[in-house]
Motif scaffolding. Structure first.
Motif, PDB file in Angstrom:
ATOM      1  N   LEU A   1      13.350   1.458  -0.231  1.00  0.00           N
ATOM      2  CA  LEU A   1      13.792   0.905   1.061  1.00  0.00           C
ATOM      3  C   LEU A   1      12.708   0.009   1.661  1.00  0.00           C
ATOM      4  CD1 LEU A   1      15.903   3.330   3.289  1.00  0.00           C
ATOM      5  CD2 LEU A   1      16.639   1.425   1.870  1.00  0.00           C
ATOM      6  N   ILE A   2      11.436   0.358   1.415  1.00  0.00           N
ATOM      7  CA  ILE A   2      10.335  -0.496   1.890  1.00  0.00           C
ATOM      8  C   ILE A   2      10.388  -1.833   1.152  1.00  0.00           C
ATOM      9  CG2 ILE A   2       7.811  -0.744   1.871  1.00  0.00           C
ATOM     10  CD1 ILE A   2       7.663   2.263   2.541  1.00  0.00           C
ATOM     11  N   ARG A   3      10.658  -1.784  -0.156  1.00  0.00           N
ATOM     12  CA  ARG A   3      10.818  -3.019  -0.922  1.00  0.00           C
ATOM     13  C   ARG A   3      11.955  -3.864  -0.344  1.00  0.00           C
ATOM     14  NH1 ARG A   3      14.080  -4.677  -5.255  1.00  0.00           N
ATOM     15  NH2 ARG A   3      15.050  -2.639  -5.404  1.00  0.00           N
ATOM     16  N   PHE A   4      13.086  -3.212  -0.051  1.00  0.00           N
ATOM     17  CA  PHE A   4      14.187  -3.971   0.543  1.00  0.00           C
ATOM     18  C   PHE A   4      13.727  -4.659   1.831  1.00  0.00           C
ATOM     19  CE2 PHE A   4      17.485  -4.280   3.798  1.00  0.00           C
ATOM     20  CZ  PHE A   4      18.325  -5.196   3.189  1.00  0.00           C
ATOM     21  N   ALA A   5      13.025  -3.913   2.692  1.00  0.00           N
ATOM     22  CA  ALA A   5      12.596  -4.470   3.980  1.00  0.00           C
ATOM     23  C   ALA A   5      11.749  -5.727   3.774  1.00  0.00           C
ATOM     24  CB  ALA A   5      11.811  -3.422   4.772  1.00  0.00           C
ATOM     25  N   ILE A   6      10.758  -5.627   2.907  1.00  0.00           N
ATOM     26  CA  ILE A   6       9.835  -6.749   2.692  1.00  0.00           C
ATOM     27  C   ILE A   6      10.559  -7.933   2.044  1.00  0.00           C
ATOM     28  CG2 ILE A   6       7.752  -7.480   1.444  1.00  0.00           C
ATOM     29  CD1 ILE A   6       7.163  -5.575   3.742  1.00  0.00           C
ATOM     30  N   ILE A   7      11.357  -7.644   1.019  1.00  0.00           N
ATOM     31  CA  ILE A   7      12.024  -8.719   0.271  1.00  0.00           C
ATOM     32  C   ILE A   7      13.145  -9.359   1.095  1.00  0.00           C
ATOM     33  CG2 ILE A   7      13.449  -9.203  -1.766  1.00  0.00           C
ATOM     34  CD1 ILE A   7      10.430  -8.826  -2.257  1.00  0.00           C
ATOM     35  N   ALA A   8      13.936  -8.540   1.767  1.00  0.00           N
ATOM     36  CA  ALA A   8      15.050  -9.078   2.552  1.00  0.00           C
ATOM     37  C   ALA A   8      14.532  -9.967   3.683  1.00  0.00           C
ATOM     38  CB  ALA A   8      15.899  -7.937   3.114  1.00  0.00           C
ATOM     39  N   GLY A   9      13.481  -9.497   4.370  1.00  0.00           N
ATOM     40  CA  GLY A   9      12.919 -10.289   5.468  1.00  0.00           C
ATOM     41  C   GLY A   9      12.405 -11.629   4.975  1.00  0.00           C
ATOM     42  N   ALA A  10      11.607 -11.601   3.913  1.00  0.00           N
ATOM     43  CA  ALA A  10      11.020 -12.844   3.387  1.00  0.00           C
ATOM     44  C   ALA A  10      12.101 -13.769   2.841  1.00  0.00           C
ATOM     45  CB  ALA A  10      10.004 -12.503   2.296  1.00  0.00           C
ATOM     46  N   TYR A  11      13.108 -13.183   2.162  1.00  0.00           N
ATOM     47  CA  TYR A  11      14.207 -13.984   1.606  1.00  0.00           C
ATOM     48  C   TYR A  11      14.942 -14.737   2.716  1.00  0.00           C
ATOM     49  CZ  TYR A  11      19.018 -14.781   0.084  1.00  0.00           C
ATOM     50  OH  TYR A  11      20.251 -15.333  -0.148  1.00  0.00           O
ATOM     51  N   LEU A  12      15.285 -14.016   3.786  1.00  0.00           N
ATOM     52  CA  LEU A  12      15.999 -14.665   4.887  1.00  0.00           C
ATOM     53  C   LEU A  12      15.113 -15.686   5.588  1.00  0.00           C
ATOM     54  CD1 LEU A  12      18.041 -11.777   6.553  1.00  0.00           C
ATOM     55  CD2 LEU A  12      18.910 -13.714   5.222  1.00  0.00           C
ATOM     56  N   GLY A  13      13.812 -15.435   5.603  1.00  0.00           N
ATOM     57  CA  GLY A  13      12.880 -16.368   6.240  1.00  0.00           C
ATOM     58  C   GLY A  13      12.668 -17.625   5.411  1.00  0.00           C
TER      59      GLY A  13
ATOM     60  N   LYS B   1       8.030 -12.618  -5.561  1.00  0.00           N
ATOM     61  CA  LYS B   1       7.462 -11.841  -6.666  1.00  0.00           C
ATOM     62  C   LYS B   1       6.198 -11.088  -6.193  1.00  0.00           C
ATOM     63  CE  LYS B   1       5.214 -13.848 -10.257  1.00  0.00           C
ATOM     64  NZ  LYS B   1       4.035 -13.020 -10.530  1.00  0.00           N
ATOM     65  N   HIS B   2       5.299 -11.790  -5.502  1.00  0.00           N
ATOM     66  CA  HIS B   2       4.074 -11.143  -5.045  1.00  0.00           C
ATOM     67  C   HIS B   2       4.351 -10.134  -3.920  1.00  0.00           C
ATOM     68  CE1 HIS B   2       1.621 -13.476  -7.672  1.00  0.00           C
ATOM     69  NE2 HIS B   2       2.088 -14.623  -7.194  1.00  0.00           N
ATOM     70  N   LEU B   3       5.364 -10.427  -3.123  1.00  0.00           N
ATOM     71  CA  LEU B   3       5.714  -9.480  -2.054  1.00  0.00           C
ATOM     72  C   LEU B   3       6.321  -8.196  -2.614  1.00  0.00           C
ATOM     73  CD1 LEU B   3       7.115 -11.870   0.684  1.00  0.00           C
ATOM     74  CD2 LEU B   3       4.991 -10.548   0.772  1.00  0.00           C
ATOM     75  N   THR B   4       6.974  -8.303  -3.777  1.00  0.00           N
ATOM     76  CA  THR B   4       7.495  -7.099  -4.429  1.00  0.00           C
ATOM     77  C   THR B   4       6.333  -6.174  -4.807  1.00  0.00           C
ATOM     78  OG1 THR B   4       9.338  -8.400  -5.303  1.00  0.00           O
ATOM     79  CG2 THR B   4       8.959  -6.254  -6.326  1.00  0.00           C
ATOM     80  N   ASP B   5       5.258  -6.780  -5.346  1.00  0.00           N
ATOM     81  CA  ASP B   5       4.049  -5.990  -5.641  1.00  0.00           C
ATOM     82  C   ASP B   5       3.481  -5.400  -4.349  1.00  0.00           C
ATOM     83  OD1 ASP B   5       4.315  -6.729  -8.249  1.00  0.00           O
ATOM     84  OD2 ASP B   5       2.867  -8.382  -8.128  1.00  0.00           O
ATOM     85  N   TYR B   6       3.377  -6.249  -3.333  1.00  0.00           N
ATOM     86  CA  TYR B   6       2.839  -5.793  -2.052  1.00  0.00           C
ATOM     87  C   TYR B   6       3.612  -4.580  -1.535  1.00  0.00           C
ATOM     88  CZ  TYR B   6       2.372  -5.502   2.990  1.00  0.00           C
ATOM     89  OH  TYR B   6       2.216  -5.026   4.260  1.00  0.00           O
ATOM     90  N   ALA B   7       4.944  -4.687  -1.567  1.00  0.00           N
ATOM     91  CA  ALA B   7       5.788  -3.602  -1.043  1.00  0.00           C
ATOM     92  C   ALA B   7       5.528  -2.304  -1.805  1.00  0.00           C
ATOM     93  CB  ALA B   7       7.272  -3.986  -1.143  1.00  0.00           C
ATOM     94  N   TYR B   8       5.332  -2.436  -3.105  1.00  0.00           N
ATOM     95  CA  TYR B   8       5.066  -1.251  -3.929  1.00  0.00           C
ATOM     96  C   TYR B   8       3.791  -0.545  -3.465  1.00  0.00           C
ATOM     97  CZ  TYR B   8       4.071   1.611  -8.048  1.00  0.00           C
ATOM     98  OH  TYR B   8       3.800   2.653  -8.881  1.00  0.00           O
ATOM     99  N   TYR B   9       2.711  -1.322  -3.273  1.00  0.00           N
ATOM    100  CA  TYR B   9       1.451  -0.706  -2.845  1.00  0.00           C
ATOM    101  C   TYR B   9       1.542  -0.187  -1.410  1.00  0.00           C
ATOM    102  CZ  TYR B   9      -0.350  -2.583  -7.156  1.00  0.00           C
ATOM    103  OH  TYR B   9      -0.540  -2.846  -8.484  1.00  0.00           O
ATOM    104  N   LEU B  10       2.256  -0.917  -0.565  1.00  0.00           N
ATOM    105  CA  LEU B  10       2.395  -0.472   0.823  1.00  0.00           C
ATOM    106  C   LEU B  10       3.067   0.897   0.888  1.00  0.00           C
ATOM    107  CD1 LEU B  10       1.973  -1.327   3.808  1.00  0.00           C
ATOM    108  CD2 LEU B  10       4.348  -2.109   3.787  1.00  0.00           C
ATOM    109  N   GLY B  11       4.111   1.070   0.086  1.00  0.00           N
ATOM    110  CA  GLY B  11       4.802   2.360   0.044  1.00  0.00           C
ATOM    111  C   GLY B  11       3.856   3.478  -0.373  1.00  0.00           C
ATOM    112  N   LEU B  12       3.035   3.199  -1.375  1.00  0.00           N
ATOM    113  CA  LEU B  12       2.107   4.232  -1.855  1.00  0.00           C
ATOM    114  C   LEU B  12       1.007   4.510  -0.821  1.00  0.00           C
ATOM    115  CD1 LEU B  12       1.809   3.327  -5.656  1.00  0.00           C
ATOM    116  CD2 LEU B  12       3.203   5.101  -4.567  1.00  0.00           C
ATOM    117  N   ILE B  13       0.515   3.456  -0.156  1.00  0.00           N
ATOM    118  CA  ILE B  13      -0.493   3.650   0.900  1.00  0.00           C
ATOM    119  C   ILE B  13       0.058   4.599   1.962  1.00  0.00           C
ATOM    120  CG2 ILE B  13      -1.637   2.510   2.863  1.00  0.00           C
ATOM    121  CD1 ILE B  13      -1.726  -0.056   1.021  1.00  0.00           C
TER     122      ILE B  13
END
Lengths: 294, 294
Positions: free
Chosen positions: B184-196, B204-216
């Motif tokens: 769901l965190i991935r959806f939030a990051i990707i959906a926001g950036a996609y619409l923006g 692609k890089h935001l998908t990585d970011y979302a993954y680490y953010l979730g783990l943090i």
């Protein structure tokens, strides 16, 4: 049932099952979850809703490919609603169609999650179907979520719970049926015809048709609970009276219920005629649903 | 938390709540169902997911209007998952954030149906948002259903149940987190950036970011369960150990967990940099999530 109809229903059912088995074979999810979802999908229902969407599509459209994801989606949503309905906190049923209910076969937590997964996956299926345009996907998802959501099927389930063991009027009972089972039937008829290329005017009359078809199905259910053969309908007769359920025969008497059904059949045929679908499989299905003995 | 960030979060939260209250005021559904859905939506969570979608949108986009239906949708899906998670058959929790859980405030049947309704309504909202094109709606619904469905969040819940009181490896634990909360965190990051309007490379890089953010987020949760202040985090410390939960400190030791978190923070910043978002609110949020004390 005439042979022509019977052959069609078999073809439809086989096509539906082959399609969702293909979808599931490509779905990489935990085993236990997949088994639980497929257990209930395979539990052998009548496939009423997918049959309706295919039959409605064929009035106006050609190859069935375009409508298959919607046919699977509606069967998955119907199945999820049965799994959640059977839970101890809801109807608390141990058996459905002679098989253990999902939470008895697996466990309650798995059943809740399998239902959630079937519901969510139905939207995933439509949104990722390459045979549909974006406009078509959006229209299908919009009608399906409306029909199955808080203003549709879920509203019907809440109202049905509230009405239990209370005296309700014929009007209130029909509103509950229209929401609880009628909304998905409406989706089936409208989605099929829309994908097949029906005009707005045809869709309008089919909306009326779907409304009466849902009620016909319900009246006949109520009548069979009194006059039916337990071995054919798969549950004891007289269970509605035992459960103090509001039914057509209870509110109108048995003959009154039969008269009401015939009135709905007449209205359904009239709507079909106005939608240019009087010689379709939908007409045959209407007759079949109103006269079925199980 | 710095003042700038705090002000933004307040604006985001207010905008979110105003938006869903407007949606609900137009929703003609049974009172009891509406109350139950709103009770849990209003139960005062951190609004992490909607905040992320708005922050991600603002890196690339302008007015927030376009992203609001997705922000409400993701909060509704998060809320439905909590309602079902709290049920007696699942975690059997009587309280959440100091308030009675949905099934204790209402009843189990209503809680199951309110969850179902929130899930379904989230797709209805996006599919009927006039500010989005059909292509945008389809893309959002596709990612959201994937992230929350049988191959996403629901898979995580099933695997989490199966892993309970079992020894799991760090890898297995991270897979469960990635599915149960990360999707769901991935959806939030990707959906926001996609619409923006982010590019494919940025996504692609935001998908990585979302993954680490979730783990943090998850490591810090585990650390706070040991070092935190019960009055700040709103639950007793040490509950993970009591419940024999697999956590980062259990698998790596407390210092090992802190080191792991710092590694993820570094990787998250690097991904943000590659996505051209190093000076954004997302960077501030990353710091905040990794250092939060509740």
């Amino acid at each position: 049932m005439n042979e022509n109809l019977q052959r069609y229903l078999e073809i439809y059912r086989e096509k539906l099952e082959a399609t969702y088995n293909t979808y599931f074979s490509h779905l990489d999810i935990p085993n236990n979850l997949k088994e639980s979802m497929l257990y209930s999908l395979n539990a052998g229902g009548k496939r009423l809703r997918p049959i309706l969407i295919l039959a409605s599509y064929e009035v106006y459209g050609k190859t069935l490919d375009k409508v298959m994801s919607s046919a699977v989606a509606i069967e998955m949503i119907h199945t999820y609603s049965l799994i959640h309905d059977d839970l101890p906190a809801m109807d608390d049923d141990d058996y459905r169609r002679g098989k253990l209910t999902n939470h008895k076969q697996f466990n309650e937590a798995t059943a809740i999650l399998a239902g959630d997964a079937l519901l969510t996956y139905s939207f995933q299926l439509i949104s990722s179907d390459d045979l549909l345009t974006s406009d078509e996907k959006v229209e299908l998802i919009r009608i399906l979520s409306e029909a199955s959501g808080p203003a549709g099927m879920v509203a019907g389930q809440i109202l049905d719970m509230e009405a239990e063991k209370q005296a309700v009027t014929l009007e209130e009972m029909e509103e509950i049926h229209a929401l609880k089972t009628g909304e998905l039937i409406r989706f089936a008829i409208i989605a099929g015809a829309y994908l097949g290329g029906a005009t707005d005017n045809q869709l309008k009359h089919l909306t009326d048709y779907a409304y009466y078809l849902g009620l016909i199905f319900q009246v006949q259910d109520d009548i069979l609970d009194i006059t039916g053969d337990a071995s054919k309908i798969g549950k004891p007769v007289g269970s509605d009276e035992l459960n103090e359920k509001s039914t057509y025969p209870k509110l109108l008497g048995l003959q009154g219920a039969i008269d009401q059904k015939n009135l709905y059949v007449e209205k359904a045929y009239k709507s079909l005629h106005l939608a240019g679908a009087e010689d379709s499989l939908l007409a045959e299905l209407t007759k079949y649903f109103s006269e079925r003995d199980h």
